[in-house]
Motif scaffolding. Structure first.
Motif, PDB file in Angstrom:
ATOM      1  N   SER A 273       0.832  -1.216   0.000  1.00  0.00           N
ATOM      2  CA  SER A 273       0.000   0.000   0.000  1.00  0.00           C
ATOM      3  C   SER A 273       0.868   1.269   0.000  1.00  0.00           C
ATOM      4  CB  SER A 273      -0.938   0.001   1.209  1.00  0.00           C
ATOM      5  OG  SER A 273      -0.189   0.118   2.401  1.00  0.00           O
ATOM      6  N   TYR A 274       2.140   1.159   0.435  1.00  0.00           N
ATOM      7  CA  TYR A 274       3.018   2.336   0.440  1.00  0.00           C
ATOM      8  C   TYR A 274       3.250   2.868  -0.978  1.00  0.00           C
ATOM      9  CZ  TYR A 274       4.211   1.879   5.375  1.00  0.00           C
ATOM     10  OH  TYR A 274       4.153   1.834   6.742  1.00  0.00           O
ATOM     11  N   LEU A 275       3.155   1.987  -1.966  1.00  0.00           N
ATOM     12  CA  LEU A 275       3.377   2.444  -3.338  1.00  0.00           C
ATOM     13  C   LEU A 275       2.242   3.317  -3.856  1.00  0.00           C
ATOM     14  CD1 LEU A 275       4.929  -0.694  -3.464  1.00  0.00           C
ATOM     15  CD2 LEU A 275       5.567   0.444  -5.583  1.00  0.00           C
ATOM     16  N   GLU A 276       1.141   3.365  -3.106  1.00  0.00           N
ATOM     17  CA  GLU A 276      -0.011   4.167  -3.522  1.00  0.00           C
ATOM     18  C   GLU A 276      -0.023   5.539  -2.872  1.00  0.00           C
ATOM     19  OE1 GLU A 276      -3.575   1.344  -4.579  1.00  0.00           O
ATOM     20  OE2 GLU A 276      -2.739   0.753  -2.638  1.00  0.00           O
ATOM     21  N   LYS A 277       1.033   5.888  -2.156  1.00  0.00           N
ATOM     22  CA  LYS A 277       1.078   7.209  -1.507  1.00  0.00           C
ATOM     23  C   LYS A 277       0.956   8.304  -2.562  1.00  0.00           C
ATOM     24  CE  LYS A 277       3.620   6.247   2.731  1.00  0.00           C
ATOM     25  NZ  LYS A 277       3.165   7.020   3.878  1.00  0.00           N
ATOM     26  N   PRO A 278       0.246   9.389  -2.219  1.00  0.00           N
ATOM     27  CA  PRO A 278       0.014  10.450  -3.219  1.00  0.00           C
ATOM     28  C   PRO A 278       1.276  11.262  -3.528  1.00  0.00           C
ATOM     29  CG  PRO A 278      -0.890  11.055  -1.076  1.00  0.00           C
ATOM     30  CD  PRO A 278      -0.382   9.649  -0.928  1.00  0.00           C
ATOM     31  N   ASN A 279       1.146  12.118  -4.518  1.00  0.00           N
ATOM     32  CA  ASN A 279       2.221  13.032  -4.934  1.00  0.00           C
ATOM     33  C   ASN A 279       3.506  12.296  -5.302  1.00  0.00           C
ATOM     34  OD1 ASN A 279       0.471  15.164  -4.311  1.00  0.00           O
ATOM     35  ND2 ASN A 279       1.085  15.040  -2.154  1.00  0.00           N
ATOM     36  N   PHE A 280       3.338  11.156  -5.916  1.00  0.00           N
ATOM     37  CA  PHE A 280       4.457  10.359  -6.404  1.00  0.00           C
ATOM     38  C   PHE A 280       5.332   9.806  -5.284  1.00  0.00           C
ATOM     39  CE2 PHE A 280       8.483   9.769  -8.899  1.00  0.00           C
ATOM     40  CZ  PHE A 280       7.977   8.818  -9.764  1.00  0.00           C
ATOM     41  N   GLU A 281       4.888   9.978  -4.018  1.00  0.00           N
ATOM     42  CA  GLU A 281       5.697   9.488  -2.887  1.00  0.00           C
ATOM     43  C   GLU A 281       5.838   7.968  -2.915  1.00  0.00           C
ATOM     44  OE1 GLU A 281       6.260  10.941   0.666  1.00  0.00           O
ATOM     45  OE2 GLU A 281       6.005  13.016   0.064  1.00  0.00           O
ATOM     46  N   GLY A 282       4.906   7.304  -3.622  1.00  0.00           N
ATOM     47  CA  GLY A 282       5.009   5.838  -3.757  1.00  0.00           C
ATOM     48  C   GLY A 282       6.345   5.420  -4.345  1.00  0.00           C
ATOM     49  N   ALA A 283       6.987   6.324  -5.108  1.00  0.00           N
ATOM     50  CA  ALA A 283       8.277   5.995  -5.735  1.00  0.00           C
ATOM     51  C   ALA A 283       9.360   5.698  -4.704  1.00  0.00           C
ATOM     52  CB  ALA A 283       8.717   7.153  -6.624  1.00  0.00           C
ATOM     53  N   LYS A 284       9.189   6.265  -3.499  1.00  0.00           N
ATOM     54  CA  LYS A 284      10.182   6.010  -2.439  1.00  0.00           C
ATOM     55  C   LYS A 284      10.197   4.532  -2.048  1.00  0.00           C
ATOM     56  CE  LYS A 284       9.668  10.520  -0.148  1.00  0.00           C
ATOM     57  NZ  LYS A 284       9.080  11.207   1.011  1.00  0.00           N
ATOM     58  N   TYR A 285       9.112   3.841  -2.376  1.00  0.00           N
ATOM     59  CA  TYR A 285       8.949   2.453  -1.920  1.00  0.00           C
ATOM     60  C   TYR A 285       9.068   1.458  -3.067  1.00  0.00           C
ATOM     61  CZ  TYR A 285       7.459   5.221   1.965  1.00  0.00           C
ATOM     62  OH  TYR A 285       7.442   6.154   2.958  1.00  0.00           O
ATOM     63  N   VAL A 286       9.744   1.873  -4.123  1.00  0.00           N
ATOM     64  CA  VAL A 286       9.930   0.980  -5.272  1.00  0.00           C
ATOM     65  C   VAL A 286      11.204   0.156  -5.082  1.00  0.00           C
ATOM     66  CG1 VAL A 286      10.536   0.956  -7.734  1.00  0.00           C
ATOM     67  CG2 VAL A 286       8.567   2.269  -6.949  1.00  0.00           C
ATOM     68  N   LYS A 294       0.298  -7.186   3.070  1.00  0.00           N
ATOM     69  CA  LYS A 294       0.794  -7.214   4.450  1.00  0.00           C
ATOM     70  C   LYS A 294       0.918  -8.622   5.046  1.00  0.00           C
ATOM     71  CE  LYS A 294       0.228  -4.473   8.654  1.00  0.00           C
ATOM     72  NZ  LYS A 294       1.654  -4.149   8.690  1.00  0.00           N
ATOM     73  N   TRP A 295      -0.001  -9.525   4.674  1.00  0.00           N
ATOM     74  CA  TRP A 295       0.019 -10.854   5.299  1.00  0.00           C
ATOM     75  C   TRP A 295       1.334 -11.592   5.074  1.00  0.00           C
ATOM     76  CZ3 TRP A 295       0.684 -15.011   2.095  1.00  0.00           C
ATOM     77  CH2 TRP A 295       0.351 -14.851   0.742  1.00  0.00           C
ATOM     78  N   ASN A 296       2.068 -11.216   4.021  1.00  0.00           N
ATOM     79  CA  ASN A 296       3.366 -11.874   3.763  1.00  0.00           C
ATOM     80  C   ASN A 296       4.371 -11.638   4.898  1.00  0.00           C
ATOM     81  OD1 ASN A 296       3.502 -13.039   0.811  1.00  0.00           O
ATOM     82  ND2 ASN A 296       2.314 -11.148   0.722  1.00  0.00           N
ATOM     83  N   GLN A 297       4.217 -10.503   5.598  1.00  0.00           N
ATOM     84  CA  GLN A 297       5.171 -10.190   6.673  1.00  0.00           C
ATOM     85  C   GLN A 297       5.198 -11.297   7.718  1.00  0.00           C
ATOM     86  OE1 GLN A 297       3.981  -6.339   8.186  1.00  0.00           O
ATOM     87  NE2 GLN A 297       4.383  -5.329   6.238  1.00  0.00           N
ATOM     88  N   ASP A 298       4.006 -11.766   8.049  1.00  0.00           N
ATOM     89  CA  ASP A 298       3.896 -12.809   9.051  1.00  0.00           C
ATOM     90  C   ASP A 298       4.619 -14.095   8.599  1.00  0.00           C
ATOM     91  OD1 ASP A 298       2.889 -13.601  11.491  1.00  0.00           O
ATOM     92  OD2 ASP A 298       1.274 -14.746  10.515  1.00  0.00           O
ATOM     93  N   VAL A 299       4.489 -14.392   7.328  1.00  0.00           N
ATOM     94  CA  VAL A 299       5.146 -15.588   6.770  1.00  0.00           C
ATOM     95  C   VAL A 299       6.666 -15.432   6.879  1.00  0.00           C
ATOM     96  CG1 VAL A 299       5.480 -16.954   4.654  1.00  0.00           C
ATOM     97  CG2 VAL A 299       3.221 -15.990   5.182  1.00  0.00           C
ATOM     98  N   LEU A 300       7.158 -14.239   6.548  1.00  0.00           N
ATOM     99  CA  LEU A 300       8.614 -14.011   6.581  1.00  0.00           C
ATOM    100  C   LEU A 300       9.141 -14.074   8.012  1.00  0.00           C
ATOM    101  CD1 LEU A 300       8.950 -11.097   3.978  1.00  0.00           C
ATOM    102  CD2 LEU A 300       9.316 -13.541   3.594  1.00  0.00           C
ATOM    103  N   TRP A 301       8.415 -13.474   8.953  1.00  0.00           N
ATOM    104  CA  TRP A 301       8.851 -13.530  10.359  1.00  0.00           C
ATOM    105  C   TRP A 301       8.911 -14.984  10.836  1.00  0.00           C
ATOM    106  CZ3 TRP A 301      11.431 -10.066  12.845  1.00  0.00           C
ATOM    107  CH2 TRP A 301      11.216  -8.708  12.618  1.00  0.00           C
ATOM    108  N   LYS A 302       7.886 -15.743  10.472  1.00  0.00           N
ATOM    109  CA  LYS A 302       7.869 -17.150  10.915  1.00  0.00           C
ATOM    110  C   LYS A 302       9.013 -17.926  10.275  1.00  0.00           C
ATOM    111  CE  LYS A 302       3.148 -17.581  12.451  1.00  0.00           C
ATOM    112  NZ  LYS A 302       1.834 -17.281  11.906  1.00  0.00           N
ATOM    113  N   ALA A 303       9.315 -17.601   9.025  1.00  0.00           N
ATOM    114  CA  ALA A 303      10.418 -18.295   8.346  1.00  0.00           C
ATOM    115  C   ALA A 303      11.763 -17.960   8.997  1.00  0.00           C
ATOM    116  CB  ALA A 303      10.436 -17.925   6.869  1.00  0.00           C
TER     117      ALA A 303
END
Ligand code: URP
Ligand code: ZN
Ligand code: ZN
Length: 472
Positions: A273-286, A294-303
């Protein structure tokens, strides 16, 4: 002058205990209590953990990429790394097809010599395999101590290598004793999806993520894992971002493939969802691979917790928002991929992982330092606190609180991807080979102090002392 680190709690990948450290001639000379303090500088570590210096296995300093060059070089990048508790970085040396590998390595030595404030080493990109590359590889290992090779499965027409190159690199690495690293995304599928998105007028940063879906990463990870198994070689998958890729690695490990997985702080705490920030701010998260749901975070922590992923890299690849990221205004494919993370890698894992009970303190040390040293031929010289090891130490206050911000960070860029994030735990002082680089949160080191590290072959121990080789 000898140094004594006193009153701290020493934490390694296996143990947590109270003891003092005697430092002499760059290394840990003794671990114990009641050292004779005469002629020693005494450092009080009361209230602090004493960790082995962090090792960042994945940085891109002063690297040409995406029509520009990463903003942090070996000076600013390694100083920022030190502030964050990292005392060694392993940077990616890019090669050019048709040119000797040695040329590329010389370029990387020129970029780093006299600049690095902490110790450093290089991985080498392999973009093609032919007779001259194969003839050069033994020299790369023996003369340069570069024992890890990187193959990109993405970035079509830029870095991407074909399957034959990956497979032949795996075969060669097995014989030579090197570790093959992959950027695992299917570059051809991405190429198709990005062209289609642009044709349909979809140019915003979010389409960077939508044109690199998790299947693209899962497929490439599975393909590379199968090839590693077939070649009976060893493989390290960089920047694992999602469940699909983590599952392919876990599956291959269950089948006995010698495969390892690295994730990065951004995939553990930020999401698509960070890539959807307005004013092109999403580019910071490319980033590539992109941030995921978000649910992937839980998988990575468990791994990380259960050992299916083993390391944390920063994938430091910093660009200013103004003047660099904005090259992609109106066309997301022109946004330089990557972000500034070298400084906060260790602290984020401590705060989000240890403090929130997702991993143990000893796992934290393993993931940020020890396992990396073992995989990349630096252990036991680096990556642990033991007699004879380099005195790379982090005095870490586990209760200090701070807010991450571009206003206070030491990276050379105009934004921080974790802006406003409150974290607990902070490096107070950092020593590299017994010398303070950071003292009481101030930089007291020197650009150029950092030493280039030749690394041992895959699975072998680093020489701790030339005169006293480890007997095993
Ligand atoms: O977006 C990223 N990851 N930039 C750095 C280059 C790479 O692919 O690691
Ligand atoms: Zn990559
Ligand atoms: Zn990278």
């Amino acid at each position: 002058m000898k140094k004594i680190v006193k009153n701290g709690v020493i934490v390694t990948a296996s143990d947590t205990y109270q003891a003092d450290l005697l430092i002499e001639n760059e290394v840990i000379a003794a671990i114990g209590k009641h050292f004779d303090e005469r002629d020693c500088e005494v450092i009080d570590a009361k209230g602090c953990y004493v960790f082995p210096g962090g090792i960042d296995p994945h940085t891109h300093l002063d690297m040409p990429f995406g029509g520009t060059v990463t903003k942090d070089d070996f000076e600013t990048g390694t100083i920022a790394a030190a502030f964050g508790g990292t005392t060694t970085v392993i940077d990616f040396c890019l090669t050019n097809k048709g040119e000797p590998l040695k040329n590329a390595i010389d370029v990387w030595h020129k970029k780093s010599e006299g600049k690095a404030a902490i110790d450093y080493s290089f991985h080498l990109m392999i973009g093609e395999i032919n007779e001259s590359v194969l003839a050069e590889l033994p020299k790369v290992i023996d003369d340069e101590g570069i024992t890890s090779f990187k193959v990109f499965m993405a970035y079509k027409n830029v870095f991407q290598a074909d399957d034959a190159t990956l497979f032949r690199t795996l075969v060669a690495a097995k014989d030579l004793g090197a570790l093959v690293m992959v950027h695992a995304e299917n570059g051809d599928v991405i190429d198709y999806l990005t062209k289609k998105a642009l044709e349909e007028g979809n140019t915003d940063p979010i389409f960077h993520a939508l044109t690199r879906p998790p299947e693209v990463e899962g497929e490439a990870t599975g393909r590379a894992a199968q090839m590693a198994g077939l070649a009976k070689s060893q493989l390290y998958v960089v920047h694992v971002s999602c469940a699909e890729a983590a599952e392919r690695i876990a599956e291959a490990r269950r089948k006995g493939v010698d495969i390892w997985g690295e994730t990065c702080p951004q995939y553990l705490v930020l999401d698509q969802s960070y890539l959807e920030k307005p004013n092109f701010e999403g580019a910071k998260y490319v980033w590539s691979p992109p941030l995921r749901e978000k649910w992937n975070q839980d998988v990575l922590w468990k791994a990380l917790k259960n050992g299916e992923l083993q390391t944390l890299g920063s994938d430091q690849c910093s660009f200013d928002f103004k003047g660099q990221k904005d090259l992609g205004l109106g066309d997301f494919t022109k946004i330089p991929n990557g972000g500034p993370i070298i400084e906060d890698r260790v602290s984020i894992l401590f705060s989000e992982g240890v403090k929130k009970g997702k991993i143990t303190l000893n796992q934290f040390v393993d993931i940020t330092s020890t396992r990396i040293a073992k995989l990349f031929g630096l252990y036991p010289k680096k990556g642990t606190i033991s007699v004879g090891a380099d005195a790379d130490l982090v005095l870490f206050d586990p209760n200090a609180e701070r807010t991450i911000s571009a206003k206070t960070h030491h990276m050379a860029v105009d934004y921080n991807a974790f802006e406003g994030m409150k974290i607990t735990g902070e490096p107070i002082s950092v020593l590299c080979r017994g010398q303070f680089v950071i003292r009481d949160k101030q930089f007291v080191g020197q650009p150029g102090y950092g030493r280039y590290l030749k690394r041992a072959k895959y699975g072998q121990l680093a020489v701790v002392d030339e005169n006293e080789k480890l007997m095993i």
